[in-house]
Design a protein around this motif. Sequence first.
Motif, PDB file in Angstrom:
ATOM      1  N   ASN A  45       0.681  -1.206   0.057  1.00  0.00           N
ATOM      2  CA  ASN A  45      -0.179  -0.015  -0.093  1.00  0.00           C
ATOM      3  C   ASN A  45       0.765   1.188   0.118  1.00  0.00           C
ATOM      4  N   ASP A 104       0.216   4.712   1.405  1.00  0.00           N
ATOM      5  CA  ASP A 104      -1.024   5.463   2.212  1.00  0.00           C
ATOM      6  C   ASP A 104      -0.869   6.922   1.895  1.00  0.00           C
ATOM      7  N   ARG A 137      -6.500   2.760   8.757  1.00  0.00           N
ATOM      8  CA  ARG A 137      -6.684   2.158   7.586  1.00  0.00           C
ATOM      9  C   ARG A 137      -7.556   0.684   7.965  1.00  0.00           C
TER      10      ARG A 137
END
Length: 157
Positions: free
Chosen positions: A57, A59, A149
């Motif tokens: 990921n 972010d 998240r």
Amino acid sequence: MAGKKPSESSVESRYVLMPGHANPQGTAFGGVIMAWIDMIASMAAQRHCGKEVVTANIDSLSFKKPIRVGDHVVLKSCVNYAGRSSMEVGVRVIREDPYSAEQSIATTAHLTFVALGENKRPVGVAEILPETEDEKRRYGNAKLRVAARKELLRKMS
Ligand SMILES: CC(C)(COP(=O)(O)OP(=O)(O)OC[C@H]1O[C@@H](n2cnc3c(N)ncnc32)[C@H](O)[C@@H]1OP(=O)(O)O)[C@@H](O)C(=O)NCCC(=O)NCCS
């Protein structure tokens, strides 16, 4: 598994922004900077866990200031936080004037990497042991981002 300090895996590298790294306006092409960020962040994650890692990921990625052809580009990465198999790595991209050496932060990013075992499945990593005030602040902020998240994913599923 013994914990590790962020300073044990941090990585720094330098480039000169060449015309081939630029857009038609003569400033850095975002995709090039993103590739450099992914590369230096993965090296910090790999140095922390001593295993194969994959990017899970990105972010946050903020382009704050342009970098011009001829500028020196300094990239710094360090592991902010480690979960069971994931690691959050922070990257700062600094634009340095080639003549005065004056620096300003051009781009910042937070990326998550996951360590893989020989079976290519997620595997445990060492915990991170922040030492300095900056490292403790980054650790606290990363922990908040990981929790946010996970909460978002839970709400969306
Ligand atoms: C990353 C990957 C290995 C995770 O596999 P998975 O089966 O979802 O693994 P799990 O559910 O067991 O999660 C493992 C860890 O990854 C974290 N994770 C998984 N997906 C994530 C995401 N999108 N963002 C952030 N963290 C993530 C989990 O929170 C967990 O963390 P923890 O062990 O520290 O608690 C898998 O999604 C993958 O292979 N993705 C493709 C990676 C890739 O090709 N990257 C580009 C080139 S390198």
